[in-house]
Motif scaffolding. Sequence first.
Motif: not given
Lengths: 402, 102
Positions: A41, A44, A47, A56, A58, A60, A62, A64-65, A294, A319, A321, A326, B26, B29-32, B37, B39, B41, B43, B45
């Motif tokens: 992402h 952040p 921000k 760390r 973040q 988008l 994993a 695995q996806a 997206t 958006w 921040d 916001k 977070a 998502t890291r663990a899928n 999703i 989307e 990040g 916020s 939203m």
Amino acid sequence: MNGVVILGAGHAGSQLAVSLRAEGYGGPVTLIDASDALPYHKPPLSKTFLMDPEARPQPLRAAQAYEAAGVMRLTGRVDAIDPAARTVTLAGRLLPYDDLVLATGARNRMLPDLAGAANVHCLRDLADAQRLRDALPGAQRVTVIGGGFIGLETAAALAGTGRSVTVLEAAPRVLARVAAPETSARVEATLAGLGVTLRTGWVGRGWRRESDRVTAIQGDGEEIACDLVLVGIGAEADTALARAAGIACNRGILTDAGLRTGAPHVWAIGDAAETPHWQLDGAAVRIESVQNATDQARHLARQLATGWTEPFRTVPWFWSDIGPLKLQIAGLAARADRRILRDEGARMAVFHLEGDRLVAVETLGSPADHMLARQMLEAGRTPPDGVLLEGPAAIKGWLAAA
Amino acid sequence: MPMITFVEPDGTLREVPALAGESLMAAATRANVAGIIGECGGSAMCATCHCYLVSGDLPAPGPLEAETIEFVAQNTRPESRLTCQITATEALEGLVLQVAPR
Ligand SMILES: Cc1cc2nc3c(=O)[nH]c(=O)nc-3n(C[C@H](O)[C@H](O)[C@H](O)COP(=O)(O)OP(=O)(O)OC[C@H]3O[C@@H](n4cnc5c(N)ncnc54)[C@H](O)[C@@H]3O)c2cc1C
Ligand code: FES
């Protein structure tokens, strides 16, 4: 079958790669990026990331996806594309494709005089953010050049870490090109409350340098001393690859409403693309937002996977921040000729109209108004001014009453 | 490192470690985790991190989270939460969240 090759694994490219499979695409999908980081992402970075030395990136999604979707991730900078031969050149190697998607994003504008100075920074990707965060311990006085979203978000974040932050903006107000004066005023007041010094109408006269560092920014008859400079004067689409291949570009890589570039089997999405917009009678715009990246990716995935074809048409939203504030924007205000303000202090909404038609809404601290704005714009419906002024409950009621 | 259980849309139970300080979105998502999703990040939203609290204690949602749930999320319930607005702490060990359908 060579499949789809995607250049750039940012918000657009990463989404496209997994959406292609979700839409049933059966061929190979190759996702190439200059960086080997797991796609992450970007928002952040200006921000939360800067404020916490432990934070760390973040991802988008994993790792695995991508594996589950059978996406091949390659690292390297693509140096050339050849639409006639249908190949891209990655580190001297030719890679063939059936369809090529340019999702290469944008790069920061730099002030040529400042480029290369050891304490001058910009902020676009993870490497920039890490370099900036690493430099913070030695920087008490920070000067941000440019009062746009990234500059202001960073200014607010750094003021929150106890640094003395000054923002220099040439225009008479911050966010002048992207927001209403009422919104700018509220943002300026919030920044001032955080202790940020704002200098609008700033006329830059030069820089004071000591060896490889910039130690002061010079204006009319004054100097602002600084330990660190962040240049936030906007970004430009990275069109070099496309131009070299003879693909028509303007401020971005030009596409039609179906995201096709001028070369067969080459498409462009995200920050890199300049695409006709339904809110502007089909005039082309380049939009820098996560939503645009997206949603264009999802649209293109469906086209490539199924042969379905439709003009890209979504309500743009965004958006930002800025410290505790916001800011949310739905729609495009470019053609608005009047606006309506509802200001309730902590909650504010600015409705932009073109004649009788609602075209964009800016909200501060009011997610309800933002969501209703998206619904109104999607449906092409504009309530009477009185309803907009009354509040979210009235708008919701008016929409439901059909 | 608290362990958080997510119930995926097809009923699969996923036990996911969350690092102190990160959001539960977070961690998911890291663990899928299917259906999360994230989307925007984190916020508040997009509501693509919407879950129902099944068991465990959480502080009540703040105004931003509550309003985004009301106006953005689909299939909302009184126990709806945006996992991006929940910060992992040791106190959350054993929390169970069900991914909301969209
Ligand atoms: C600091 C920051 C904060 C932001 N905050 C917000 C926000 O709050 N809200 C919002 O809506 N938007 C925000 N944005 C904008 C948003 O992040 C972008 O609109 C979005 O990332 C665009 O996605 P993209 O995929 O088109 O480009 P990017 O995400 O920029 O990805 C492009 C990728 O292409 C790669 N690439 C480029 N050229 C090559 C090449 N030749 N070979 C290989 N790889 C290449 C790059 O390495 C990069 O990874 C922010 C942007 C930044 C930088
Ligand atoms: S990640 Fe978007 S609302 Fe939680």
